[in-house]
Structures are given as C-alpha cells and as structure tokens.
Scaffold this active site. Sequence first.
Site, PDB file in Angstrom:
ATOM      1  N   HIS A 169       1.227  -1.095  -0.073  1.00 13.53           N
ATOM      2  CA  HIS A 169      -0.383   0.058   0.033  1.00 13.53           C
ATOM      3  C   HIS A 169       1.208   1.743  -0.107  1.00 13.53           C
ATOM      4  O   HIS A 169       1.441   1.341   0.770  1.00 13.53           O
ATOM      5  CB  HIS A 169      -1.096   0.021   1.223  1.00 13.53           C
ATOM      6  CG  HIS A 169      -1.875   1.081   1.246  1.00 13.53           C
ATOM      7  ND1 HIS A 169      -1.809   2.178   0.033  1.00 13.53           N
ATOM      8  CD2 HIS A 169      -2.828   1.057   2.192  1.00 13.53           C
ATOM      9  CE1 HIS A 169      -3.035   2.739   0.123  1.00 13.53           C
ATOM     10  NE2 HIS A 169      -3.715   2.369   1.224  1.00 13.53           N
ATOM     11  N   HIS A 172      -2.623   6.868  -0.676  1.00 11.10           N
ATOM     12  CA  HIS A 172      -3.804   7.185  -0.304  1.00 11.10           C
ATOM     13  C   HIS A 172      -3.358   8.292   0.922  1.00 11.10           C
ATOM     14  O   HIS A 172      -4.323   8.273   1.759  1.00 11.10           O
ATOM     15  CB  HIS A 172      -4.946   6.886   0.030  1.00 11.10           C
ATOM     16  CG  HIS A 172      -5.185   5.709  -1.348  1.00 11.10           C
ATOM     17  ND1 HIS A 172      -6.318   4.745  -0.803  1.00 11.10           N
ATOM     18  CD2 HIS A 172      -5.360   5.836  -2.324  1.00 11.10           C
ATOM     19  CE1 HIS A 172      -6.736   4.174  -2.133  1.00 11.10           C
ATOM     20  NE2 HIS A 172      -6.736   4.818  -2.952  1.00 11.10           N
ATOM     21  N   TYR A 174      -0.945   7.501   2.908  1.00 11.23           N
ATOM     22  CA  TYR A 174      -0.449   6.573   4.610  1.00 11.23           C
ATOM     23  C   TYR A 174       1.486   6.452   4.397  1.00 11.23           C
ATOM     24  O   TYR A 174       1.835   7.047   3.060  1.00 11.23           O
ATOM     25  CB  TYR A 174      -0.924   4.833   3.898  1.00 11.23           C
ATOM     26  CG  TYR A 174      -2.010   5.168   4.617  1.00 11.23           C
ATOM     27  CD1 TYR A 174      -3.232   5.664   5.737  1.00 11.23           C
ATOM     28  CD2 TYR A 174      -3.487   5.171   3.036  1.00 11.23           C
ATOM     29  CE1 TYR A 174      -4.586   5.533   5.828  1.00 11.23           C
ATOM     30  CE2 TYR A 174      -4.528   4.958   3.633  1.00 11.23           C
ATOM     31  CZ  TYR A 174      -5.129   5.362   5.105  1.00 11.23           C
ATOM     32  OH  TYR A 174      -6.512   5.147   5.101  1.00 11.23           O
TER      33      TYR A 174
HETATM   34  C1  LIG Z   1     -15.047   0.659   2.954  1.00 12.08           C
HETATM   35  C2  LIG Z   1     -13.878   1.053   2.206  1.00 12.08           C
HETATM   36  C3  LIG Z   1     -12.551   0.739   2.642  1.00 12.08           C
HETATM   37  C4  LIG Z   1     -11.406   0.867   1.478  1.00 12.08           C
HETATM   38  N1  LIG Z   1     -10.382   0.843   1.828  1.00 12.08           N
HETATM   39  C5  LIG Z   1      -9.080   0.570   1.723  1.00 12.08           C
HETATM   40  C6  LIG Z   1      -7.879   0.137   2.002  1.00 12.08           C
HETATM   41  O1  LIG Z   1      -7.381  -0.979   2.817  1.00 12.08           O
HETATM   42  N2  LIG Z   1      -6.813  -0.158   0.952  1.00 12.08           N
HETATM   43  C7  LIG Z   1      -6.825   0.689  -0.096  1.00 12.08           C
HETATM   44  O2  LIG Z   1      -5.905   0.905  -1.049  1.00 12.08           O
HETATM   45  N3  LIG Z   1      -7.634   1.296  -0.489  1.00 12.08           N
HETATM   46  C8  LIG Z   1      -8.946   1.100   0.198  1.00 12.08           C
HETATM   47  N4  LIG Z   1     -10.139   1.260  -0.429  1.00 12.08           N
HETATM   48  C9  LIG Z   1     -10.075   2.129  -1.615  1.00 12.08           C
HETATM   49  C10 LIG Z   1     -10.800   0.986  -2.585  1.00 12.08           C
HETATM   50  O3  LIG Z   1      -9.647   0.198  -2.823  1.00 12.08           O
HETATM   51  C11 LIG Z   1     -11.261   1.522  -3.716  1.00 12.08           C
HETATM   52  O4  LIG Z   1      -9.882   1.512  -4.307  1.00 12.08           O
HETATM   53  C12 LIG Z   1     -12.628   3.043  -3.812  1.00 12.08           C
HETATM   54  O5  LIG Z   1     -13.200   2.727  -2.955  1.00 12.08           O
HETATM   55  C13 LIG Z   1     -12.386   3.068  -5.437  1.00 12.08           C
HETATM   56  O6  LIG Z   1     -13.414   1.384  -6.111  1.00 12.08           O
HETATM   57  P1  LIG Z   1     -14.252   2.068  -5.676  1.00 12.08           P
HETATM   58  O7  LIG Z   1     -15.545   3.129  -6.956  1.00 12.08           O
HETATM   59  O8  LIG Z   1     -14.774   0.573  -7.508  1.00 12.08           O
HETATM   60  O9  LIG Z   1     -15.563   1.833  -4.505  1.00 12.08           O
HETATM   61  C14 LIG Z   1     -10.887   1.184   0.945  1.00 12.08           C
HETATM   62  C15 LIG Z   1     -12.481   1.624  -0.212  1.00 12.08           C
HETATM   63  C16 LIG Z   1     -13.988   1.849   0.734  1.00 12.08           C
HETATM   64  C17 LIG Z   1     -14.442   1.818   0.427  1.00 12.08           C
END
Ligand SMILES: Cc1cc2nc3c(=O)[nH]c(=O)nc-3n(C[C@H](O)[C@H](O)[C@H](O)COP(=O)(O)O)c2cc1C
Length: 366
Positions: A169, A172, A174
């Site tokens: 990762h 975002h 981090y």
């Molecule tokens: C509930 C939730 C938790 C997430 N946790 C992470 C995470 O742990 N690591 C990460 O890289 N992105 C995380 N994301 C981002 C998602 O991996 C993804 O990039 C984002 O939801 C966009 O995709 P989508 O539009 O298909 O939901 C999270 C998103 C959601 C909705």
Amino acid sequence: MKTDSLFSPFQLKSLNLKNRIVMAPMTRSFSPDGVPTDDVAVYYTKRAAGEVGLILSEGTVIDRPASSNDRNIPHFYGEKALAGWQNVINNVHSAGGSMGPQIWHMGVMDNHYSGWLPDAPFEGPSGLNRPGSENGQAMTDSDIADTITAFGKAAYHAKQLGFDCIEIHGAHGYLIDQFFWEKTNLRSDVYGGRSLPERSRFALEVIKEIRRQVGDDFALIIRLSQWKPADYNNKLAQTPQEMEAWLNPMAEAGVDIFHCSQRRFWEPEFEGSDLNFAGWAKKITGKPTITVGSVGLTGEFLAAFQGESSQPSSLDELLRRFDRGDFDLVAVGRPLLADPEWVQKIRDNRTGELKGFRKEALAELI
Ligand SMILES: Cc1cc2nc3c(=O)[nH]c(=O)nc-3n(C[C@H](O)[C@H](O)[C@H](O)COP(=O)(O)O)c2cc1C
C-alpha cells in the site's frame, strides 16, 4: 454490454487469474485485536466463489508498534493473526480463488474515533498526518530500517502462507505516500528532498527488501495514488516525464504490476490525452497495470463514506479503454463489498440484478 474481454485469463509469475477483475482492497475493521475471524474468511471465500479473478485483502498492517490507528484492522504479524490469514487463503483457494494481502503501515494518522490508541506514538517522515498538522513523530534512521525489515517479513509470511501475490500500500496518504508527498515529507536527510525521485527512496528500499524476501518469481504489486485525502487534486507527478522518473525506478527495484488508484477511472491524467493513470503507468513502464475508481457505479467512494448512494452504471467506457490496451486488470471496490456475485452478474449480463451501493453496506460483512 459485451464484457468478454474482461473474462480472458491473466498470467504473471505466481499469478494465474481466470479473469481480469480484481477485488479492490477495502478496510473492514472486523478483525478484533488484529486477528481475522472465520467471518472474515467466509467474506473473502464468497468473493472467490463468486469468481473474482484476484482478491486483494483489506490493508493489513506490519509489525511496528504504531502501524495502525484502529484496534480492529487485521495484523499481518503474530501467530494468531497469521493463523487467521492461513484460514482465509486456504478457504479462498478451495473455492478456486487467487488472493494477495495488501501490506500496510498507516504512518501518522488522526486518532481513531473509538479513542483506541496504539502503544507508541504514530510515526512518519516528519510527524505530520496532513500538511501543517502534527500528530506523531519523525522516524529516526533505525525506525526506518526496522520498518523496511517489517515490510519484508510480512511479504515473506504472505508467500509462506501460500498467497498468490502481495500488494504494497503506497497510496492514499499513508506511510509510503507520506514519504512521496513534499507536504508531509519535510526531511533534509536522504529520505527527503526537493524531487519526487529523492522522496521515493523509502519506497524503493521497501520494494527491494520485499523482493529479497520473496524471490524473483512472486508477483509484487504496488498501489499508488496521485490524490491525497487532504487534497483530491494533488499530482505527485505533474508531467509524464515526472511520472517516468517516479515509476521506472520502482519497476527496476522489483514491482511487477502498478495499481493506479483514481476516484474516477475515466479522468485523464495529463492534458492532451485521455489516458488515465493506469494508462500512463503502462505506457511509461511497460508493466501491466490495474485501474480502479467508480467502475460500474455512478458516484465515487469518498462521497460514499459521507452517505452518498450510487447506482449501477454502464461499463462501456471502461471496456473501450480496456480493449484499447490501456490497462490489464480492473479493480472493483464497493460493488464487490455489497455483492459477492457482482462478477457473475456482469459476465452473464444480469444487469437488472446489480445492486448499486449504499453507505449501510459498510457496516456489514456479507
Ligand atoms: C470501505 C472501504 C475501505 C477501503 N479501504 C482501503 C484499503 O484498505 N486500502 C486501499 O488501498 N484502498 C481502500 N479503499 C479504496 C478502494 O480500494 C477503492 O480504490 C475505492 O473504493 C474505489 O473503488 P470503487 O469506486 O470501485 O469503490 C477502500 C474503499 C472502501 C469503500
């Protein structure tokens, strides 16, 4: 919709995927004291049974005293947590799936709303959780060395447990991204600097250590984002040339696949071309890439946290870019969080059965 092209296999090193759809990593906070439960294993196994090509786990944290700000985020260290992950991967494999953990250190965070705090202060390049705001300590040389070692150990364990790949990762806002960003990395030593390649040194050392631990044949993905939670419009790399100077050293250090996080996959990365981040990353590095961001949904994920609902949307634009060869894999987050059968519904054109996304889905592990 003619989605056949998404249902071709993909092979790279340790990865043998039946299709091009990836479950995006999504933090669920359903692992008490960092240990993934049977419910977590069942949740992932349903996605494997639902024919997701590659499941990326929620972010799971490395063995550092303050790698997490949330008691219920899974650890990727310690006997109990690793036994929990062993249960996850065994079940996912039995259901015919492929999976990699997303290895994570959060860096300097806001305190969690529950009031829970780790045993040590948060750590990051300069103690900043966002530009101008301090909530932790600047890492010393030995903190950095120990953190790199801890990333390597987590990767080693992932391979030992039988996972098919790992994802670092690096996105975002981090830890790794805090080093990339000039607004959270104010260091004047070798881990800081005015240019993005200088501020990439920490990431490169993490990648090299992980590669050393897993060998040449194990697929290694890194997730990156230009945007930050504190600045959606941020661009770490402002031009294709800057992107080249950022990504190529990572490819040379051992990254096999770039996972290019956008909030909306259709947004162009630079003026003068409609290529998105994954499109540019592939063009620049020649490596396979993963796109992500509002695939099959009308609204984006950060607005979903604030309560915005999304409806199912057409995949035509995604397919246009995929068929043009812009990227190799497509990650899907919320649709798969809400519906383990999303992939089959897309494949079989059961569009009337697609569910959309409501904030309430975040509270459940179905
Ligand atoms: C509930 C939730 C938790 C997430 N946790 C992470 C995470 O742990 N690591 C990460 O890289 N992105 C995380 N994301 C981002 C998602 O991996 C993804 O990039 C984002 O939801 C966009 O995709 P989508 O539009 O298909 O939901 C999270 C998103 C959601 C909705």
